[in-house]
Design an enzyme around this catalytic site. Structure first.
Site, PDB file in Angstrom:
ATOM      1  N   ASN A   1      34.859  43.402  52.792  1.00  0.00           N
ATOM      2  CA  ASN A   1      33.873  43.169  53.853  1.00  0.00           C
ATOM      3  C   ASN A   1      33.004  41.966  53.468  1.00  0.00           C
ATOM      4  O   ASN A   1      33.205  41.360  52.424  1.00  0.00           O
ATOM      5  CB  ASN A   1      33.027  44.431  54.100  1.00  0.00           C
ATOM      6  CG  ASN A   1      32.344  44.886  52.832  1.00  0.00           C
ATOM      7  OD1 ASN A   1      31.647  44.129  52.184  1.00  0.00           O
ATOM      8  ND2 ASN A   1      32.575  46.142  52.456  1.00  0.00           N
TER       9      ASN A   1
ATOM     10  N   LYS B   1      54.890  41.637  47.120  1.00  0.00           N
ATOM     11  CA  LYS B   1      54.270  41.029  48.306  1.00  0.00           C
ATOM     12  C   LYS B   1      55.014  41.449  49.581  1.00  0.00           C
ATOM     13  O   LYS B   1      56.249  41.365  49.633  1.00  0.00           O
ATOM     14  CB  LYS B   1      54.310  39.500  48.152  1.00  0.00           C
ATOM     15  CG  LYS B   1      53.611  38.778  49.269  1.00  0.00           C
ATOM     16  CD  LYS B   1      53.685  37.277  49.087  1.00  0.00           C
ATOM     17  CE  LYS B   1      53.195  36.602  50.362  1.00  0.00           C
ATOM     18  NZ  LYS B   1      53.446  35.172  50.341  1.00  0.00           N
TER      19      LYS B   1
END
Ligand SMILES: Cc1cc2nc3c(=O)[nH]c(=O)nc-3n(C[C@H](O)[C@H](O)[C@H](O)COP(=O)(O)O)c2cc1C
Length: 402
Positions: A208, A287
């Site tokens: 955030n 990934k």
């Protein structure tokens, strides 16, 4: 924050004089009375009018000027200063003071004062490294004078190296720390700060916008007041105060474990971090590849993270607990609910959509609600001022605990 304090600012003849104007402006914003004393050298760089306008006071320069009132200027300045700051401090003025020379108003005020004296040296690297200058600085340090270490970088003369005056923001922080009462010694305060991150794969994560600035300011305020501070921090780019124990964490679970190590032995837990509430159910060990097909979607299932505040709210015994609510709507309602649910002593609420109150800014506009439901609104303040309000409130609760 500095209301009622007088800072005598000695300005000497170095190229960093222009930065002294910023120092005056910052001190004035904190409501200090600033009395500027300029050397003749300093007036070659900037006119006294600049400092007079910014400080709202006549600039002091002459030792032998006609007496306009019955104060002897160097004695009255020496007596009324809570702190004498010399910024920028030239090699010349440092040398004079180290050797007991008092041949201008500034050096005479220093000689006549019992106030704390702080130098912010600024000079060319070769000058700063000159053994004579080094010896003068060491002599002054051994006599109890304080120095704010200059930084390294490109200097005005074009050289690279040590000698660049510390930044005004750091000089003002140093003054705040020097003037504060050590009223929290013997107290252990845990502060959480910054965002946590929740990895999705080895290269991606969820987080955030929390910058950590509020928590770091609280840690700084508490440590400067003598508390033992453990700062448990998610990723930020802020330099932590030197005197704190810094524990770096990544995920919300790491943060919970780090707090658990200290919770039983702390007097106060200030939860200013913004832990991520949800995490991906699984973390891919490799990934996640981007698919070529345009219509492809990536659907990630998120599961709830532990609620750190609620967890310690249940375990709370003697500790004072402070929470934060950063909301975008219905601030009071959510803050009050959070305060009760998490068993805080008080909550600091802010509407992050307001200008000057969001993430990654140096100011905040807060409302504090205590566990009796008493609500206080504060105007926009810088985060260090907000930190002082919070720490003052913590201190009050600690002092009044039976
Ligand atoms: C352009 C210029 C820049 C200067 N910058 C500095 C400096 O950054 N630091 C320093 O110690 N002296 C610097 N000096 C030298 C001082 O001005 C000189 O030593 C003077 O005597 C200082 O007097 P004061 O300490 O009474 O202000 C500079 C001189 C000039 C001409």
């Amino acid at each position: 924050m500095l209301k009622g304090k007088t800072i005598a600012l000695g300005v000497t003849g170095g190229i960093a004089v222009y930065k002294a104007a910023d120092i005056v402006s910052r001190l004035k914003k904190l409501h200090a009375n600033v009395e500027v004393i300029m050397t003749e050298g300093a007036t070659e760089f900037v006119t006294p009018l600049t400092f007079q306008t910014m400080s709202g006071n006549v600039v002091h320069r002459e030792m032998f000027s006609e007496i306009t009132n019955y104060d002897v200027e160097h004695i009255s300045l020496a007596q009324k200063a809570d702190i004498i700051l010399i910024a920028p401090a030239t090699a010349n003025t440092i040398g004079k003071i180290a050797n007991g020379i008092a041949d201008n108003l500034l050096t005479t005020v220093v000689m006549a004062s019992t106030a704390k004296i702080i130098f912010a040296p600024a000079m060319n690297t070769k000058m700063y490294q000159n053994p004579i200058v080094k010896e003068n600085i060491n002599r002054l340090k051994s006599l109890g004078y304080s120095f704010i270490q200059p930084g390294a970088g490109r200097l005005a003369c074009g050289d690279y190296g040590e000698g660049k005056m510390a930044e005004p923001v750091d000089i003002v922080e140093y003054i705040i720390d020097s003037l504060v009462e050590k009223d929290l010694s013997g107290r252990k305060i845990v502060v959480t700060a910054g965002p946590t991150i929740e990895p999705l794969d080895p290269v991606r994560y969820m987080t955030n916008h929390s910058s950590g600035k509020m928590g770091y300011s609280i840690a700084k305020e508490a440590v400067s007041r003598g508390a033992e501070v453990v700062l448990i921090s998610g990723h930020t780019s802020i330099t932590p105060p030197k005197e704190v124990e810094l524990v770096k964490v990544k995920t919300t679970e790491d943060m919970l474990k780090a707090v658990a190590k200290h919770f039983d032995f702390c007097d106060v837990l200030i939860k200013s971090a913004a832990p991520v509430d949800y995490k991906p159910e699984t973390v891919s060990p490799i990934k996640i590849k981007k698919k070529e097909n345009e219509e492809d979607e990536l659907i990630i299932k998120y599961v709830k993270n532990p609620d750190i505040a609620a967890y310690f709210g249940k375990q709370k015994k003697h500790q004072v607990m402070v929470g934060f609510a950063a909301e975008t709507d219905d601030l009071d309602k959510y803050a009050l609910e959070k305060l009760k649910k998490k068993n805080f002593d008080f909550i600091v609420a802010n509407d992050v959509t307001k200008e000057g109150a969001g993430f990654d800014v140096d100011t905040n506009i807060v409302t504090i609600i205590d566990n009796k439901g008493i609500k206080t609104n504060y105007p926009m303040m810088n985060k260090r001022e907000v930190a002082r309000v919070i720490v003052d409130k913590v201190k009050y609760i600690l002092d009044n605990k039976s």
